[in-house]
Design a protein around this motif. Structure first.
Motif, mmCIF file in Angstrom:
data_model
loop_
_atom_site.group_PDB
_atom_site.id
_atom_site.type_symbol
_atom_site.label_atom_id
_atom_site.label_comp_id
_atom_site.label_asym_id
_atom_site.label_seq_id
_atom_site.Cartn_x
_atom_site.Cartn_y
_atom_site.Cartn_z
ATOM 1 N N MET A 1 -4.980 40.141 -6.237
ATOM 2 C CA MET A 1 -4.254 38.893 -6.073
ATOM 3 C C MET A 1 -5.260 37.776 -6.183
ATOM 4 O O MET A 1 -6.366 37.856 -5.639
ATOM 5 N N SER A 2 -4.897 36.695 -6.890
ATOM 6 C CA SER A 2 -5.872 35.655 -7.162
ATOM 7 C C SER A 2 -5.196 34.298 -7.331
ATOM 8 O O SER A 2 -3.993 34.151 -7.114
ATOM 9 N N ASP A 3 -6.010 33.331 -7.732
ATOM 10 C CA ASP A 3 -5.549 31.965 -7.958
ATOM 11 C C ASP A 3 -4.755 31.888 -9.258
ATOM 12 O O ASP A 3 -4.617 32.867 -9.988
ATOM 13 N N GLY A 4 -4.241 30.696 -9.570
ATOM 14 C CA GLY A 4 -3.381 30.501 -10.717
ATOM 15 C C GLY A 4 -4.060 30.733 -12.049
ATOM 16 O O GLY A 4 -5.281 30.616 -12.176
ATOM 17 N N PHE A 5 -3.267 31.031 -13.056
ATOM 18 C CA PHE A 5 -3.786 31.247 -14.407
ATOM 19 C C PHE A 5 -4.148 29.928 -15.072
ATOM 20 O O PHE A 5 -5.263 29.740 -15.553
ATOM 21 N N PRO B 1 -5.358 30.573 -2.699
ATOM 22 C CA PRO B 1 -4.087 30.785 -2.015
ATOM 23 C C PRO B 1 -3.956 32.163 -1.384
ATOM 24 O O PRO B 1 -3.177 32.343 -0.446
ATOM 25 N N ASP B 2 -4.712 33.144 -1.878
ATOM 26 C CA ASP B 2 -4.590 34.495 -1.342
ATOM 27 C C ASP B 2 -5.348 34.673 -0.035
ATOM 28 O O ASP B 2 -5.026 35.562 0.760
ATOM 29 N N THR B 3 -6.364 33.816 0.217
ATOM 30 C CA THR B 3 -7.164 33.942 1.445
ATOM 31 C C THR B 3 -7.207 32.662 2.271
ATOM 32 O O THR B 3 -7.582 32.703 3.442
ATOM 33 N N GLY B 4 -6.869 31.534 1.659
ATOM 34 C CA GLY B 4 -6.957 30.259 2.355
ATOM 35 C C GLY B 4 -8.343 29.659 2.381
ATOM 36 O O GLY B 4 -8.553 28.589 2.959
ATOM 37 N N GLU B 5 -9.312 30.303 1.745
ATOM 38 C CA GLU B 5 -10.683 29.805 1.748
ATOM 39 C C GLU B 5 -10.827 28.602 0.821
ATOM 40 O O GLU B 5 -10.134 28.484 -0.191
ATOM 41 N N LEU B 6 -11.762 27.720 1.171
ATOM 42 C CA LEU B 6 -12.056 26.579 0.324
ATOM 43 C C LEU B 6 -12.769 27.037 -0.942
ATOM 44 O O LEU B 6 -13.588 27.961 -0.913
ATOM 45 N N GLN B 7 -12.468 26.370 -2.056
ATOM 46 C CA GLN B 7 -13.133 26.630 -3.321
ATOM 47 C C GLN B 7 -14.243 25.602 -3.529
ATOM 48 O O GLN B 7 -14.605 24.870 -2.612
ATOM 49 N N GLN B 8 -14.779 25.558 -4.761
ATOM 50 C CA GLN B 8 -15.833 24.615 -5.113
ATOM 51 C C GLN B 8 -16.998 24.684 -4.130
ATOM 52 O O GLN B 8 -17.496 23.675 -3.626
ATOM 53 N N GLY B 9 -17.420 25.907 -3.820
ATOM 54 C CA GLY B 9 -18.567 26.093 -2.953
ATOM 55 C C GLY B 9 -18.313 25.770 -1.492
ATOM 56 O O GLY B 9 -19.256 25.545 -0.731
ATOM 57 N N SER C 1 0.833 -1.192 0.000
ATOM 58 C CA SER C 1 0.000 0.000 0.000
ATOM 59 C C SER C 1 0.870 1.246 0.000
ATOM 60 O O SER C 1 1.997 1.232 0.495
ATOM 61 N N SER C 2 0.340 2.321 -0.559
ATOM 62 C CA SER C 2 1.069 3.584 -0.538
ATOM 63 C C SER C 2 0.080 4.740 -0.508
ATOM 64 O O SER C 2 -0.997 4.667 -1.114
ATOM 65 N N THR C 3 0.445 5.780 0.207
ATOM 66 C CA THR C 3 -0.355 6.997 0.278
ATOM 67 C C THR C 3 0.541 8.188 -0.014
ATOM 68 O O THR C 3 1.626 8.313 0.563
ATOM 69 N N THR C 4 0.079 9.054 -0.898
ATOM 70 C CA THR C 4 0.853 10.218 -1.311
ATOM 71 C C THR C 4 0.083 11.492 -1.002
ATOM 72 O O THR C 4 -1.121 11.584 -1.282
ATOM 73 N N ILE C 5 0.760 12.447 -0.415
ATOM 74 C CA ILE C 5 0.212 13.787 -0.234
ATOM 75 C C ILE C 5 0.806 14.676 -1.321
ATOM 76 O O ILE C 5 2.025 14.702 -1.508
ATOM 77 N N TYR C 6 -0.034 15.375 -2.052
ATOM 78 C CA TYR C 6 0.438 16.194 -3.159
ATOM 79 C C TYR C 6 -0.329 17.514 -3.205
ATOM 80 O O TYR C 6 -1.343 17.678 -2.513
ATOM 81 N N GLY C 7 0.138 18.428 -4.001
ATOM 82 C CA GLY C 7 -0.584 19.684 -4.115
ATOM 83 C C GLY C 7 0.070 20.679 -5.048
ATOM 84 O O GLY C 7 1.165 20.461 -5.573
ATOM 85 N N ILE C 8 -0.632 21.795 -5.243
ATOM 86 C CA ILE C 8 -0.155 22.930 -6.022
ATOM 87 C C ILE C 8 -0.565 24.198 -5.284
ATOM 88 O O ILE C 8 -1.709 24.320 -4.836
ATOM 89 N N VAL C 9 0.370 25.118 -5.143
ATOM 90 C CA VAL C 9 0.060 26.463 -4.670
ATOM 91 C C VAL C 9 0.437 27.409 -5.803
ATOM 92 O O VAL C 9 1.603 27.533 -6.154
#
Length: 349
Positions: free
Chosen positions: A50-54, A84-92, A22-30
């Motif tokens: 200031m906003s999210d990525g292009f 990334p500019d506020t730390g708020e969750l996206q997708q509603g 088994s394997s678990t990976t933590i990944y991301g983009i800022v």
């Protein structure tokens, strides 16, 4: 006593083997940008923000796989999107609004269950050098035509040599007589050497606000989307082309989109990406046109960190002005054009 020790040792070995499979990976983009944009409100004022990525949205994800033996493996992905500019969750504000699915993969193919990208999104965006940019003014097709992500979706895929088939079904989860947003889709892709081609067909019932926030619930429609396209990899450049048709029955919208894009490698650390899209809108009350262009120069400090500058421009005519006036981030606020100048910094892990 010896028997107990042997049993414990055996159990320890089995447990170690299980974890080893088994394997678990933590990944991301800022990905964070500073943008200067024109016509950012109904008065036609400019705006700096200031906003999210292009091209990519910021995210944090967890991916796990387990080898079940006999060529079968289990998998699951939980992925949250954030500003990334506020730390708020996206997708509603969903905890795992980008993706939330689990599945099985083996010799008979792969089956995924949960919230995930649509079959149309996977296919149509593969014909775009920005893969349906996170910037909604440029990547508008990804959500409004392809559907982006659907909840309660089962998606199956299988490879046959150079060909891959994909099918998806989204459960409307309503009682009889009530229209829910159910969907059916299928695609076929072909990959051989430097060439890639694909075709997709998707039908979604109950489409309303998802289409540019322009369709009221009383006009909820069946949306039929189909498209085709391909890519070719030259030595330093990748050229991509695509065609998409989206049609809503009750609301009376038909959009035909032609797009051409490219990714040119200027050096090992520097690349230039560009796209041109032409969208023709047909309605009983009249037609409209949209021209969208974008260009990005991207420099990589490493494989995980890059800095970029970008510019995008979109111009509307006729009925597209009404369709583009929806009050969202992709809105033109009643104006006929918008331009953005962008500088961004991105880190992947």
């Amino acid at each position: 006593m010896k028997i107990k020790l042997v049993a414990l040792a055996a159990l320890s070995v089995c447990t170690s083997m299980t974890y080893a499979q088994s394997s678990t990976t933590i990944y991301g983009i800022v990905d964070t940008t500073v943008r200067y944009g024109t016509n950012a409100n109904a008065n036609g004022d400019d705006k700096v923000q200031m906003s999210d990525g292009f091209a990519t949205g910021s995210r944090l994800g967890f991916r796990t796989t387990e080898d079940l033996g006999g060529g079968l493996k289990a998998m699951a992905v939980l992925e949250t999107g954030f500003a990334p500019d506020t730390g708020e969750l996206q997708q509603g504000g969903r905890m795992f609004g980008r993706q939330s699915y689990l599945g099985l993969e083996g010799k008979y193919g792969r089956l995924l269950l949960g919230r995930q990208y649509t079959v149309a999104y996977d296919t149509l965006c593969s014909f775009d050098a920005f893969f349906c940019a996170n910037n909604s003014l440029v990547g508008y097709q990804g959500s409004n035509y392809a559907g982006l992500r659907y909840d309660n979706t089962a998606k199956y895929s299988k490879t046959f040599g150079d060909f891959a088939v994909n099918a998806g079904y989204t459960f409307g989860e309503t009682v009889p007589g009530v229209v829910g947003q159910s969907a059916k889709a299928a695609s076929v892709t072909y990959t051989s050497g430097k060439k890639y081609f694909g075709i997709v067909y998707q039908v979604t019932d109950g489409v309303s606000s998802a289409f540019f926030n322009s369709v009221p619930s009383a006009q909820a429609s069946k949306q039929v989307v189909w498209g085709f396209g391909g890519t070719y990899q030259f030595e330093q450049a990748k050229v991509l082309f695509g065609y998409t048709r989206s049609k809503l029955d009750v609301a009376d919208y038909q959009n035909d989109v032609l797009q051409l894009s490219a990714n040119y490698k200027l050096s090992n650390a520097l690349q230039l990406i560009g796209t041109v899209q032409h969208d023709k809108l047909k309605r009983d009350v009249g037609d409209g046109r949209r021209l969208t262009t974008a260009l990005m120069l991207d420099y990589f400090f490493s494989k995980n960190t890059d800095i970029y500058v970008a510019v995008d421009y979109a111009k509307l005519q006729g009925e597209w002005v009404s369709l583009g006036n929806n009050g969202s981030a992709a809105s033109f606020y009643g104006q006929s054009n918008r331009t953005n100048l962008i500088a961004g910094l991105r880190h992947k892990f």
